[in-house]
Enzyme design. Structure first.
Site, PDB file in Angstrom:
ATOM      1  N   GLY A 164       0.799  -1.215   0.000  1.00 11.12           N
ATOM      2  CA  GLY A 164       0.000   0.000   0.000  1.00 11.12           C
ATOM      3  C   GLY A 164       0.831   1.262   0.000  1.00 11.12           C
ATOM      4  O   GLY A 164       0.359   2.300   0.434  1.00 11.12           O
ATOM      5  N   GLU A 288       0.985  -7.015  -5.796  1.00 10.92           N
ATOM      6  CA  GLU A 288       0.820  -7.541  -4.439  1.00 10.92           C
ATOM      7  C   GLU A 288      -0.398  -8.447  -4.428  1.00 10.92           C
ATOM      8  O   GLU A 288      -1.233  -8.367  -5.320  1.00 10.92           O
ATOM      9  CB  GLU A 288       0.534  -6.399  -3.442  1.00 10.92           C
ATOM     10  CG  GLU A 288       1.715  -5.500  -3.172  1.00 10.92           C
ATOM     11  CD  GLU A 288       1.369  -4.305  -2.285  1.00 10.92           C
ATOM     12  OE1 GLU A 288       0.311  -4.322  -1.630  1.00 10.92           O
ATOM     13  OE2 GLU A 288       2.165  -3.366  -2.256  1.00 10.92           O
ATOM     14  N   ASN A 290      -3.645  -9.347  -1.871  1.00 10.56           N
ATOM     15  CA  ASN A 290      -4.361  -9.051  -0.626  1.00 10.56           C
ATOM     16  C   ASN A 290      -5.115 -10.303  -0.197  1.00 10.56           C
ATOM     17  O   ASN A 290      -5.918 -10.832  -0.954  1.00 10.56           O
ATOM     18  CB  ASN A 290      -5.328  -7.899  -0.833  1.00 10.56           C
ATOM     19  CG  ASN A 290      -4.597  -6.638  -1.255  1.00 10.56           C
ATOM     20  OD1 ASN A 290      -3.538  -6.324  -0.720  1.00 10.56           O
ATOM     21  ND2 ASN A 290      -5.129  -5.953  -2.232  1.00 10.56           N
ATOM     22  N   ARG A 292      -7.552 -11.003   1.863  1.00 12.21           N
ATOM     23  CA  ARG A 292      -8.746 -10.672   2.650  1.00 12.21           C
ATOM     24  C   ARG A 292      -9.880 -10.305   1.702  1.00 12.21           C
ATOM     25  O   ARG A 292      -9.664 -10.152   0.496  1.00 12.21           O
ATOM     26  CB  ARG A 292      -8.451  -9.448   3.527  1.00 12.21           C
ATOM     27  CG  ARG A 292      -8.066  -8.238   2.672  1.00 12.21           C
ATOM     28  CD  ARG A 292      -8.022  -6.929   3.412  1.00 12.21           C
ATOM     29  NE  ARG A 292      -7.897  -5.805   2.503  1.00 12.21           N
ATOM     30  CZ  ARG A 292      -6.765  -5.357   1.986  1.00 12.21           C
ATOM     31  NH1 ARG A 292      -5.615  -5.953   2.291  1.00 12.21           N
ATOM     32  NH2 ARG A 292      -6.760  -4.333   1.161  1.00 12.21           N
TER      33      ARG A 292
HETATM   34  C1  MV4 Z   1       4.818   0.349  -8.489  1.00 12.08           C
HETATM   35  C2  MV4 Z   1       4.562   1.444  -9.344  1.00 12.08           C
HETATM   36  C3  MV4 Z   1       5.284   1.518 -10.501  1.00 12.08           C
HETATM   37  N1  MV4 Z   1       6.209   0.589 -10.798  1.00 12.08           N
HETATM   38  N2  MV4 Z   1       5.729  -0.554  -8.818  1.00 12.08           N
HETATM   39  C4  MV4 Z   1       1.974   1.808  -4.941  1.00 12.08           C
HETATM   40  C5  MV4 Z   1       1.548   1.087  -3.722  1.00 12.08           C
HETATM   41  C6  MV4 Z   1       2.130  -0.283  -3.787  1.00 12.08           C
HETATM   42  N3  MV4 Z   1       1.057  -1.211  -3.785  1.00 12.08           N
HETATM   43  C7  MV4 Z   1       2.915  -0.327  -5.059  1.00 12.08           C
HETATM   44  N4  MV4 Z   1       2.705   0.906  -5.740  1.00 12.08           N
HETATM   45  C8  MV4 Z   1       3.263   1.129  -6.938  1.00 12.08           C
HETATM   46  N5  MV4 Z   1       4.167   0.207  -7.337  1.00 12.08           N
HETATM   47  C9  MV4 Z   1       6.420  -0.437  -9.950  1.00 12.08           C
HETATM   48  N6  MV4 Z   1       7.350  -1.345 -10.244  1.00 12.08           N
HETATM   49  C10 MV4 Z   1       3.603   2.381  -8.965  1.00 12.08           C
HETATM   50  C11 MV4 Z   1       2.959   2.232  -7.755  1.00 12.08           C
HETATM   51  C12 MV4 Z   1       2.019   3.265  -7.457  1.00 12.08           C
HETATM   52  C13 MV4 Z   1       0.647   3.015  -7.468  1.00 12.08           C
HETATM   53  C14 MV4 Z   1       0.140   1.760  -7.711  1.00 12.08           C
HETATM   54  C15 MV4 Z   1      -1.203   1.532  -7.717  1.00 12.08           C
HETATM   55  C16 MV4 Z   1      -2.080   2.565  -7.478  1.00 12.08           C
HETATM   56  C17 MV4 Z   1      -1.617   3.831  -7.226  1.00 12.08           C
HETATM   57  C18 MV4 Z   1      -0.253   4.071  -7.214  1.00 12.08           C
HETATM   58  C19 MV4 Z   1       0.217   5.351  -6.966  1.00 12.08           C
HETATM   59  C20 MV4 Z   1       1.558   5.576  -6.938  1.00 12.08           C
HETATM   60  C21 MV4 Z   1       2.454   4.542  -7.178  1.00 12.08           C
END
Ligand code: MV4
Length: 472
Positions: A164, A288, A290, A292
């Site tokens: 998250g 990821e 989840n 739940r």
């Molecule tokens: C990323 C990404 C871009 N590239 N991983 C945000 C929370 C965590 N669950 C992982 N996240 C991200 N991982 C890679 N390799 C961009 C995000 C991210 C994001 C992901 C989903 C929804 C909103 C987001 C906002 C900012 C960054």
């Protein structure tokens, strides 16, 4: 089926679980903190018991109290809802050791998916696409910098115990790597007591698309389509929908098959969600899992026609899945808006308080999942979400219009809420076009807030009902 279960949660999700239990003839034991004596889940359950003071660590997270109560009330199972103890491996394990059914996945699955670098490695080995990056967690900065250079900048350093968005650092080039790596490690250590981190290539402007899966205790696994969750602010989802406006039938099929393969590989049971990043080019990558039931599960219920809490209960009771993958066909469109007690003009600051006036919307295909009522006090001790407004329509634009009308009908006075913001998003051309990414809120928030200010000039402080003057 269970005769009676304990619901180790509060608010709308406790109410949601009670509703399905009632329909299935399952008895319910609610738990509440001293701050929640007047809560709706307490009124709706068959039995309700106070388990501690307002502070969640002393009540909703108090494992000995929950288990003693489950025993005293002769419950067969415990539903953890979301948040609180829902993804606590130790709780799932001790629940089972005490002789209750944990209505969720096996403890080992919670544990493995909770370690994000472990989850990533497991997925990669099961043939699920992951972003290029490290294997396992990284101890040595020189080794980490080598991985970063290999996959190419920009990269993200992510906390293995995180998720998250917590403990994440974006590194644009090699010169920043060492300091960013060390900051991410220090932050992860401070936040989770676990400083392990891993590295992934950074994907710009992705969409967040997640696949709902269910596994039963007989080895069957199915996928119930996707949810589009790109409308987020600081890793808090604001709006979710099903289906996603960008998925073709082929891509949906591929993502569902991938999710099923992933869940089978880890012998997953009960409800789970696999989160993917979808690139502008239409490639998807595991992010990821989840372990739940999620806040946004209703949009899946609306489009696929299954009660997901019922499925959770049946699976936990040992029944084989009765849904066959070939019968899983999306129908129409559903959207959910999270109505939070927040002042969007002041950085989405939580604004707990009493709801003086409460008139929820209605009409065909409008659903409100909430624990609020007139006179309800939104406590500062818990999450600021007060309701989920969910609508269904045959197509996306009709669903957006139905949502806008329902938001207009929704009256909540006494606290500030995110309703006015949601109304503007429903009318926003970029949202309506379906062509948006996780960059939507950051890109448009200032303009949306300006529009809100023009719409309701300084109505910020909702008036307290005035005491009537003597003799009036
Ligand atoms: C990323 C990404 C871009 N590239 N991983 C945000 C929370 C965590 N669950 C992982 N996240 C991200 N991982 C890679 N390799 C961009 C995000 C991210 C994001 C992901 C989903 C929804 C909103 C987001 C906002 C900012 C960054």
């Amino acid at each position: 089926m269970f005769k009676k279960i304990l619901i180790a949660n509060r608010g709308e999700i406790a109410v949601r679980i009670i509703r399905t239990c009632r329909r299935l003839g399952v008895g319910t034991v609610a738990v509440f903190s001293e701050a929640d004596r007047e809560a709706l889940h307490v009124r709706m359950a068959d039995e309700a018991y106070c388990i501690g003071p307002a502070r969640a660590d002393l009540s909703y997270l108090n494992i000995p109290n929950l288990l003693s109560l489950a025993q005293a009330t002769k419950c067969e199972g415990i539903h953890p809802g979301y948040g609180f103890l829902s993804e606590n491996r130790n709780f799932a394990e001790i629940t089972a050791k005490c002789g209750f059914v944990f209505i969720g996945p096996p403890p080992a699955a919670i544990g493995r998916m909770g370690q994000k670098s472990v989850a990533r490695d497991l997925m990669q080995r099961s043939g699920v696409p992951v972003m290029p990056g490290s294997t396992g967690s990284l101890e040595d900065v020189t080794e980490a910098a080598r991985v970063a250079r290999e996959v190419g900048y920009p990269v993200l350093v992510k906390a293995s115990a995180g998720g998250g968005g917590k403990g994440m650092r974006l590194v644009e080039n090699e010169s920043e790597f060492e300091s960013m790596f060390n900051m991410a490690r220090a932050e992860a250590q401070a936040a989770f007591g676990d400083g392990r981190v891993y590295v992934e290539k950074f994907l710009r402007q992705p969409r967040h698309i997640e696949i709902q899966v269910f596994g039963d205790q007989h080895g069957q696994v199915i996928a119930l389509g996707e949810r589009e969750c790109s409308i987020q602010r600081r890793h808090q989802k604001l709006i979710e929908e099903a289906p996603s406006p960008v998925l073709t039938r082929e891509l949906r099929q591929q993502m569902m098959e991938t999710a099923v393969r992933a869940a089978k590989a880890i012998e997953y049971r009960n409800a789970g969600t696999i989160e993917f990043l979808l690139s502008q080019e239409g490639k998807f990558y595991f992010m990821e899992m989840n372990t739940r039931l999620q806040v946004e599960h209703p949009v899946t219920e609306m489009v696929y026609g299954y009660d997901l809490v019922e499925q959770q209960l049946r699976i936990a009771a040992g029944e084989p899945l009765s849904i066959r993958q070939e019968d899983v066909v999306p129908r129409g469109w559903s959207i959910e808006c999270r109505i939070n007690a927040e002042d969007v003009q002041h950085g989405f600051a939580p604004c707990p308080g009493r709801i003086h006036e409460y008139l929820p919307p209605g009409g065909p295909w409008v659903r409100v999942d909430s624990a609020a009522y007139p006179g309800y006090l939104v406590s500062p001790n818990y999450d600021s979400m007060v309701a989920k407004l969910i609508v269904w329509a045959p197509d996306r634009l009709s669903a957006l219009d139905r949502m806008e009308a329902a938001l207009r009908e929704y009256v909540i006075r006494g606290i500030a809420t995110t309703i006015p913001l949601h109304r503007l998003v429903m009318k926003h051309p970029d949202f309506r076009s379906g062509n948006f990414s996780t960059g939507f809120v950051p890109q448009h928030l200032d303009a949306l807030l300006d529009a809100l200010r023009r719409e309701q000039p300084a109505e910020a402080a909702p008036a307290e009902p005035k005491a009537m003057a003597a003799g009036a």
